[in-house]
Design an enzyme around this catalytic site. Structure first.
Site, PDB file in Angstrom:
ATOM      1  N   HIS A  85       0.202  36.447  23.819  1.00  0.00           N
ATOM      2  CA  HIS A  85      -0.347  37.261  24.089  1.00  0.00           C
ATOM      3  C   HIS A  85      -1.653  37.411  24.322  1.00  0.00           C
ATOM      4  CE1 HIS A  85      -0.773  38.599  20.095  1.00  0.00           C
ATOM      5  NE2 HIS A  85      -1.699  38.660  20.373  1.00  0.00           N
ATOM      6  N   ASP A 116       6.188  34.078  20.691  1.00  0.00           N
ATOM      7  CA  ASP A 116       4.446  34.763  20.900  1.00  0.00           C
ATOM      8  C   ASP A 116       4.058  33.777  20.809  1.00  0.00           C
ATOM      9  OD1 ASP A 116       1.940  35.753  21.497  1.00  0.00           O
ATOM     10  OD2 ASP A 116       2.624  37.772  19.825  1.00  0.00           O
ATOM     11  N   SER A 199      -6.011  36.784  17.320  1.00  0.00           N
ATOM     12  CA  SER A 199      -5.141  36.593  17.591  1.00  0.00           C
ATOM     13  C   SER A 199      -4.314  34.883  18.020  1.00  0.00           C
ATOM     14  CB  SER A 199      -3.829  37.453  18.620  1.00  0.00           C
ATOM     15  OG  SER A 199      -3.910  38.445  17.784  1.00  0.00           O
TER      16      SER A 199
END
Length: 347
Positions: A85, A116, A199
């Site tokens: 993402h 992911d 992230s």
């Protein structure tokens, strides 16, 4: 959420200062306690400083055209692992290393949204690029002190700290805000807060090993789905190595290790308008469901002992299993409840 990473809560030195010889003071040993506590704190600080010095050069900031995230240097050839993402639909990126040099160009190798994870590669590998060491996920234990490294809110080379709060969590990621919709098993829960830009960074133990890639923050529906403080999740190092290793070697994931029924499905509602099961829309030829006799129109209500009410609950149940496992599927066909043993395939 768009390009997060872990910015941690203060859970520092839980047992620091509790030293042997700390009796009730009757033998005059109390002064030793007051002297030992600062020494123990200093030792822990030295551990922090060593880990930061060893690992921070392997953590980078990743800039795409409309997102910001972090990444971890996977090898000395310029491969960097991050979250899918974070890269989104982009193919090219600017990468800033911990040295603060000019941003370097990088190109997407492959993304695997189902877990992911993604790998990008620097167009030109700078001299001295240092790969991170990835730890053994099986040795991660609740209560371990961890350091989170990345670029929260664009503040590159930030380091925060917390603990491992739990292991073995299965978490589903939303699609809003750039999420992939992935359901990920065996995640490491941490007290690190997940902030935009975090992230894809590194969750690191005090041995200087990356034990996970911070990816998600829990949300609280009672607070308008804002982040729930102190509940973050990281993809375990074992899965990172599995996915990134295949992408580096083959340019894509060739063996996901993820169990699948071999169906396309959708959530159905009951008479009370609440989710009541998963309707099979399509059965893949030769898949586990096909061989077990399931067909379009069947409504799956259980997988093993796990109740199935939504597509997400089915994905979460499958995330805890492996290809080749045999599971009993309970389903409804033409109003009758039936069951069949299915040998799970691979996603």
């Amino acid at each position: 959420m768009r390009a997060f990473r872990a910015a941690v809560v203060l859970v520092v030195g839980v047992s620091v200062g509790v030293v042997s010889g700390c009796a009730d003071g009757r033998d005059g040993s109390a002064p030793a306690t007051t002297q030992a506590a600062p020494a123990a704190a200093s030792d822990l600080q030295d551990d922090y400083l060593k880990v930061i010095k060893d690992v921070l050069p392997s953590v980078v900031q990743i800039d795409a055209s409309d997102s910001l995230g972090s990444g971890v240097v996977y090898d000395d050839k310029g491969h960097i692992v991050t979250n899918a993402h974070v890269v989104g639909r982009e193919k090219t990126f600017k990468v800033t290393t911990a040295t603060g040099e000019q941003p370097l160009g990088a190109t997407l190798v492959s993304a695997y949204p189902e877990q992911d994870l993604a790998v990008i590669k620097l167009d030109n590998v700078p001299k001295g690029l240092k790969a991170a060491a990835f730890g053994d996920s099986a040795k991660v234990a609740v209560g371990q002190i961890v350091l989170a490294m990345g670029s929260p809110l664009g503040l590159s080379s930030s380091v925060t700290q917390g603990i491992v709060s739990a292991t073995g969590r299965t978490v589903s990621e939303g699609r809003s805000g750039g999420g992939t919709g992935a359901t990920i098993g065996n995640m490491v829960q941490t007290s690190a807060a997940i902030n935009p830009g975090n992230s894809g960074g590194a969750l690191v133990n005090l041995d200087g090993e990356v034990i996970g890639i911070p990816t998600l923050a829990a949300t609280d529906p009672d607070m308008g789905d804002s982040a729930a403080p102190g509940i973050g999740f990281a993809i375990p190092a074992s899965m990172v190595r599995t996915v990134a290793g295949q992408i580096v070697e083959h340019g894509r994931v060739t063996d996901s290790g993820r169990a699948a029924l071999g169906v396309s499905a959708r959530t159905v509602l009951g008479d009370d308008y609440r989710p009541a099961g998963v309707a099979v829309v399509e059965v893949r030829d030769g898949g586990g469901a096909d061989k077990a006799g399931l067909r379009p129109g069947d409504i799956i209500t259980k997988l093993g002992d796990a109740p199935i009410t939504t597509v997400t609950s089915l994905a979460e149940a499958l995330a805890a299993l492996k290809p080749g496992d045999k599971e009993r599927v309970t389903y409804v066909r033409d109003g009758d409840e039936r069951s069949a043993e299915v040998t799970l395939g691979e996603m």
